[in-house]
Design a protein around this motif. Structure first.
Motif, mmCIF file in Angstrom:
data_model
loop_
_atom_site.group_PDB
_atom_site.id
_atom_site.type_symbol
_atom_site.label_atom_id
_atom_site.label_comp_id
_atom_site.label_asym_id
_atom_site.label_seq_id
_atom_site.Cartn_x
_atom_site.Cartn_y
_atom_site.Cartn_z
ATOM 1 N N TRP A 23 0.826 -1.204 0.000
ATOM 2 C CA TRP A 23 0.000 0.000 0.000
ATOM 3 C C TRP A 23 0.866 1.264 0.000
ATOM 4 C CZ3 TRP A 23 -0.822 3.766 3.901
ATOM 5 C CH2 TRP A 23 -1.803 4.704 3.588
ATOM 6 N N LEU A 24 1.898 1.264 0.845
ATOM 7 C CA LEU A 24 2.796 2.424 0.887
ATOM 8 C C LEU A 24 3.454 2.647 -0.476
ATOM 9 C CD1 LEU A 24 4.453 1.889 4.367
ATOM 10 C CD2 LEU A 24 3.062 3.855 3.698
ATOM 11 N N GLU A 25 3.945 1.588 -1.097
ATOM 12 C CA GLU A 25 4.565 1.719 -2.420
ATOM 13 C C GLU A 25 3.576 2.261 -3.443
ATOM 14 O OE1 GLU A 25 6.141 -2.273 -2.854
ATOM 15 O OE2 GLU A 25 8.158 -1.565 -2.340
ATOM 16 N N SER A 26 2.328 1.858 -3.365
ATOM 17 C CA SER A 26 1.316 2.356 -4.303
ATOM 18 C C SER A 26 1.023 3.840 -4.078
ATOM 19 C CB SER A 26 0.022 1.541 -4.197
ATOM 20 O OG SER A 26 -0.710 1.888 -3.036
ATOM 21 N N CYS A 27 1.377 4.337 -2.901
ATOM 22 C CA CYS A 27 1.181 5.751 -2.565
ATOM 23 C C CYS A 27 2.449 6.578 -2.790
ATOM 24 C CB CYS A 27 0.745 5.880 -1.109
ATOM 25 S SG CYS A 27 -0.875 5.191 -0.759
ATOM 26 N N GLY A 28 3.489 5.989 -3.371
ATOM 27 C CA GLY A 28 4.705 6.730 -3.693
ATOM 28 C C GLY A 28 5.839 6.604 -2.693
ATOM 29 N N TRP A 29 5.717 5.758 -1.696
ATOM 30 C CA TRP A 29 6.771 5.557 -0.717
ATOM 31 C C TRP A 29 7.753 4.511 -1.225
ATOM 32 C CZ3 TRP A 29 7.221 7.787 4.237
ATOM 33 C CH2 TRP A 29 6.184 8.654 4.585
ATOM 34 N N GLU A 48 10.744 5.735 3.013
ATOM 35 C CA GLU A 48 10.989 7.162 2.754
ATOM 36 C C GLU A 48 10.040 7.650 1.681
ATOM 37 O OE1 GLU A 48 15.090 7.605 1.533
ATOM 38 O OE2 GLU A 48 14.647 7.032 -0.515
ATOM 39 N N TYR A 49 9.702 8.926 1.791
ATOM 40 C CA TYR A 49 8.851 9.586 0.815
ATOM 41 C C TYR A 49 9.607 10.809 0.313
ATOM 42 C CZ TYR A 49 4.814 11.769 -1.356
ATOM 43 O OH TYR A 49 3.957 12.328 -2.252
ATOM 44 N N LEU A 50 9.840 10.832 -0.971
ATOM 45 C CA LEU A 50 10.529 11.968 -1.596
ATOM 46 C C LEU A 50 9.513 12.730 -2.422
ATOM 47 C CD1 LEU A 50 13.698 10.031 -2.820
ATOM 48 C CD2 LEU A 50 13.445 11.341 -0.725
ATOM 49 N N ALA A 61 0.649 13.995 -1.701
ATOM 50 C CA ALA A 61 0.669 13.316 -0.411
ATOM 51 C C ALA A 61 -0.033 11.980 -0.511
ATOM 52 C CB ALA A 61 -0.019 14.180 0.653
ATOM 53 N N THR A 62 0.316 11.095 0.411
ATOM 54 C CA THR A 62 -0.351 9.812 0.461
ATOM 55 C C THR A 62 -1.743 10.006 1.040
ATOM 56 O OG1 THR A 62 0.500 9.348 2.645
ATOM 57 C CG2 THR A 62 1.806 8.577 0.789
ATOM 58 N N ASN A 148 -17.567 -6.253 7.730
ATOM 59 C CA ASN A 148 -17.797 -5.584 9.005
ATOM 60 C C ASN A 148 -16.894 -4.374 9.187
ATOM 61 O OD1 ASN A 148 -19.725 -7.461 9.800
ATOM 62 N ND2 ASN A 148 -18.151 -8.855 10.586
ATOM 63 N N PHE A 149 -15.878 -4.231 8.346
ATOM 64 C CA PHE A 149 -14.892 -3.190 8.547
ATOM 65 C C PHE A 149 -14.707 -2.365 7.282
ATOM 66 C CE2 PHE A 149 -13.524 -6.776 11.244
ATOM 67 C CZ PHE A 149 -13.569 -6.150 12.477
ATOM 68 N N GLU A 150 -14.485 -1.094 7.472
ATOM 69 C CA GLU A 150 -14.049 -0.231 6.386
ATOM 70 C C GLU A 150 -12.546 -0.445 6.267
ATOM 71 O OE1 GLU A 150 -14.062 4.473 5.787
ATOM 72 O OE2 GLU A 150 -15.866 3.667 6.743
ATOM 73 N N ASN A 151 -11.997 -0.435 5.044
ATOM 74 C CA ASN A 151 -10.566 -0.649 4.933
ATOM 75 C C ASN A 151 -9.948 0.246 3.878
ATOM 76 O OD1 ASN A 151 -10.225 -2.269 2.314
ATOM 77 N ND2 ASN A 151 -11.824 -3.403 3.354
ATOM 78 N N ILE A 152 -8.659 0.461 4.033
ATOM 79 C CA ILE A 152 -7.872 1.283 3.125
ATOM 80 C C ILE A 152 -7.378 0.440 1.962
ATOM 81 C CG2 ILE A 152 -5.779 2.682 2.932
ATOM 82 C CD1 ILE A 152 -6.101 3.181 6.014
ATOM 83 N N ALA A 153 -6.961 -0.772 2.278
ATOM 84 C CA ALA A 153 -6.444 -1.711 1.279
ATOM 85 C C ALA A 153 -6.734 -3.113 1.780
ATOM 86 C CB ALA A 153 -4.942 -1.506 1.089
#
Length: 176
Positions: A23-29, A48-50, A61-62, A148-153
């Protein structure tokens, strides 16, 4: 000695870290390390995020994260030390939130300081401590029509269904 069960906790923890890393990599990290160890303990993920400023001068931003602040020229440099808590239904510690005790935070801060001593070129980055909360359920118990849950990924494996429920940037104070 019998073979470990496919539902044992170390496997679920690794799967949770895999989900968060993807998930982080998909957001540019960029993932620098997984399970980085020193005498003070282990940091699940170091990323790291550049970020760079866009046409309107706004940084990219992520999701759910707007606080990247350190910069060098037009580049925004963030180093995140990420603790991943993956739990299944009925966990005793509020889905992992209660496991981030003051003592655990102190150990993470010390480990991060050791990391920065080993990699001094990262010392100019805006450093922070993030917490990711993931939920794991056995695939045989997961019902796609009854979430039952909302999720980000989320991700499915042959044995589990995992959801990234919450990502908390700057979850606790770090460096003074």
């Amino acid at each position: 000695m019998p073979n470990p069960s496919p539902s044992n906790y170390p496997d679920i923890g690794t799967l949770g870290e895999d989900l968060v890393s993807q998930w982080l990599e998909s957001c540019g990290w960029k993932i620098l390390h997984r399970r980085w160890r020193c005498r003070w303990g282990e940091i699940d993920i170091i990323a790291e995020y550049l970020g760079t400023e866009g046409k309107e001068g706004k940084e990219r931003a992520t999701p759910r994260e707007n606080d990247i602040s350190a910069s060098a020229g037009n580049r925004h440099l963030t180093l995140a030390f990420i603790e991943v808590k993956t739990r299944s239904a009925g966990s005793w510690d509020t889905g992992g939130r209660d496991a981030i005790t003051t003592r655990k935070q102190e150990k993470l801060v010390r480990a991060a300081q050791m990391y920065l001593a080993k990699y001094p070129e990262k010392s100019d980055f805006n450093c922070r401590f993030d917490v990711a909360i993931a939920f794991a359920q056995k695939a045989s118990e997961y019902n796609n029509t009854n979430k039952n849950f909302e999720n980000i990924a989320s991700v499915s494996t042959p044995h589990h269904f995992l959801m990234l429920q919450e990502y908390i940037p700057g979850a606790f104070d770090s460096f003074d």
